[in-house]
Design a protein around this motif. Structure first.
Motif, short mmCIF file in Angstrom:
data_model
loop_
_atom_site.label_atom_id
_atom_site.label_comp_id
_atom_site.label_asym_id
_atom_site.label_seq_id
_atom_site.Cartn_x
_atom_site.Cartn_y
_atom_site.Cartn_z
N ARG A 57 10.19 -4.28 -5.41
CA ARG A 57 9.78 -4.82 -4.11
C ARG A 57 8.34 -5.32 -4.19
O ARG A 57 7.50 -4.70 -4.83
N HIS A 58 8.09 -6.43 -3.53
CA HIS A 58 6.74 -7.00 -3.46
C HIS A 58 6.40 -7.24 -1.99
O HIS A 58 7.24 -7.72 -1.23
N SER A 59 5.18 -6.93 -1.61
CA SER A 59 4.68 -7.24 -0.26
C SER A 59 3.29 -7.84 -0.41
O SER A 59 2.45 -7.30 -1.14
N ALA A 92 1.53 -1.36 -6.44
CA ALA A 92 1.22 -0.64 -5.20
C ALA A 92 -0.05 -1.19 -4.57
O ALA A 92 -0.25 -1.09 -3.36
N TRP A 93 -0.90 -1.80 -5.42
CA TRP A 93 -2.16 -2.36 -4.90
C TRP A 93 -1.91 -3.46 -3.88
O TRP A 93 -2.68 -3.64 -2.94
N VAL A 145 0.49 -3.50 -1.65
CA VAL A 145 0.74 -2.83 -0.37
C VAL A 145 -0.57 -2.30 0.22
O VAL A 145 -0.83 -2.44 1.41
N VAL A 146 -1.40 -1.70 -0.62
CA VAL A 146 -2.67 -1.14 -0.16
C VAL A 146 -3.54 -2.21 0.48
O VAL A 146 -4.03 -2.06 1.61
N THR A 147 -3.76 -3.31 -0.23
CA THR A 147 -4.64 -4.37 0.29
C THR A 147 -4.04 -5.06 1.50
O THR A 147 -4.75 -5.35 2.48
N THR A 148 -2.73 -5.32 1.47
CA THR A 148 -2.08 -6.03 2.57
C THR A 148 -2.16 -5.23 3.86
O THR A 148 -2.58 -5.75 4.91
N TYR A 149 -1.79 -3.95 3.83
CA TYR A 149 -1.72 -3.17 5.06
C TYR A 149 -3.09 -2.67 5.52
O TYR A 149 -3.28 -2.43 6.72
N GLY A 206 10.49 0.13 0.67
CA GLY A 206 10.29 1.00 -0.48
C GLY A 206 8.95 1.70 -0.50
O GLY A 206 8.74 2.62 -1.30
N ASP A 207 8.04 1.31 0.39
CA ASP A 207 6.68 1.88 0.37
C ASP A 207 6.20 2.20 1.78
O ASP A 207 5.03 1.98 2.10
#
Length: 330
Positions: free
Chosen positions: A119-121, A139-140, A142-146, A264-265
């Motif tokens: 999965r990519h976000s 995972a980075w 997700v961290v930066t995006t959210y 997924g995250d």
């Protein structure tokens, strides 16, 4: 001097009132699900404003064929479009773009789900409307995006900022301010998590009306404090901040539902959205404190200024209460 100060203060806050709909940060949302190798199903959600929808759409590199499906629909202020995407090669390692995004003020959250479970976000912005899909998950992302979404949400949430500003008016001393802000953060983190995982669910309209009412109540306490009348809110503001923080967390959850979460995250996205909210809140407190300190150095503020600020915040919040109650019964 005093009259000009009060007039400018009230007008500046009143000017925000018509625009202070809760959760104005509503990014477009692109969900890409791989059905079979190199064949994808797309959901494209575009926020509406005043009944209009921006002419923005997903675009892919040559070798991919995007086919619109009939039956777009309008749901909760979003227009939903559906597509199929067929490629000559895999999507990772290619560029996803949102055409015409640079002509808007809208962000676009992209979530990609591949057959192998990857999965990519990531977040696309008007000045950065294209992104290379990574070949390996990170995972980075997700961290930066959210984190960014959390910061942007709180800084655009005028009602939440008004509550924080009103809290500052009833808190005496930096140690108590730190304790109060921490209590507010802990409380809205609890209800944000409970609502996100489905343990608590309340309809958005009454929550938004109650959030506006909470601002009015704190503004009233700020006026009472300046008139020598103390109460629970002025003696132990952290208790009141915690109680109302539970309510505000439900408001944050409503915004997060509109934004969407990577399935997924979810825990990681939730954590860093909340961290982003807190960072934005601290930036606002620092900015407000700095402006007040600067104003005191430049001019002699009238002693009635805190009372005037409380009245101005309370008046605007009362407008939101009436506006939101009216919207509940239309």
């Amino acid at each position: 001097m005093t009259l000009r100060f009060l007039l400018a203060l009230f007008l500046s806050l009143a000017a925000l009132a018509p625009r202070a709909q809760a959760h104005e940060i509503r990014p477009a949302y692109l969900q890409i699900d791989e059905q079979t190798p190199h064949h994808y199903k797309l959901l494209w959600k575009v926020p509406t404003r005043d009944g209009m929808v921006q002419d923005i759409r997903p675009a892919f590199e040559p070798g991919f064929t995007l086919t619109p499906l009939p039956g777009e629909s309008v749901v909760n202020g979003f227009v939903l479009f559906r597509y199929t995407l067929t490629g000559e090669r895999a999507l990772p390692g290619t560029v996803v773009k949102i055409d015409n995004l640079e002509r808007t003020a809208i962000d676009a959250l992209v979530e990609i789900r591949l057959l192998d479970g990857t999965r990519h976000s990531f977040l696309l912005k008007p000045r950065d409307s294209a992104r290379l899909v990574p070949k390996a998950p990170s995972a980075w992302e997700v961290v930066t995006t959210y984190t960014r979404l959390g910061v942007e949400h709180i800084l655009a949430g005028v009602d939440h900022l008004a509550f924080v500003a009103a809290l500052i008016l009833v808190v005496r001393g930096w140690p108590m301010l730190l304790k109060t802000v921490t209590a507010f953060t802990v409380a809205h983190s609890i209800t944000l998590a409970l609502a996100t995982f489905g343990y608590v669910s309340l309809p958005s309209p009454p929550v938004e009306a109650l959030i506006a009412l909470s601002i009015v109540l704190i503004a009233v306490e700020a006026v009472h404090l300046r008139r020598g009348r103390e109460s629970l809110a002025t003696r132990w503001p952290w208790i009141v901040a915690f109680a109302f923080g539970l309510l505000h967390g439900l408001g944050f959850a409503g915004a997060l539902r509109e934004i969407g979460l990577p399935q997924g995250d979810i825990p990681l996205a939730l954590l860093f959205f909340n961290i982003g909210v807190e960072l934005g809140q601290l930036c606002f407190i620092a900015l407000l404190s700095g402006l007040v300190a600067l104003a005191r150095r430049l001019v002699s503020l009238p002693r009635i200024a805190p009372v005037a600020a409380a009245y101005a915040i309370g008046a605007v919040a009362m407008f939101w209460v009436i506006q939101r109650l009216d919207g509940m019964f239309l």
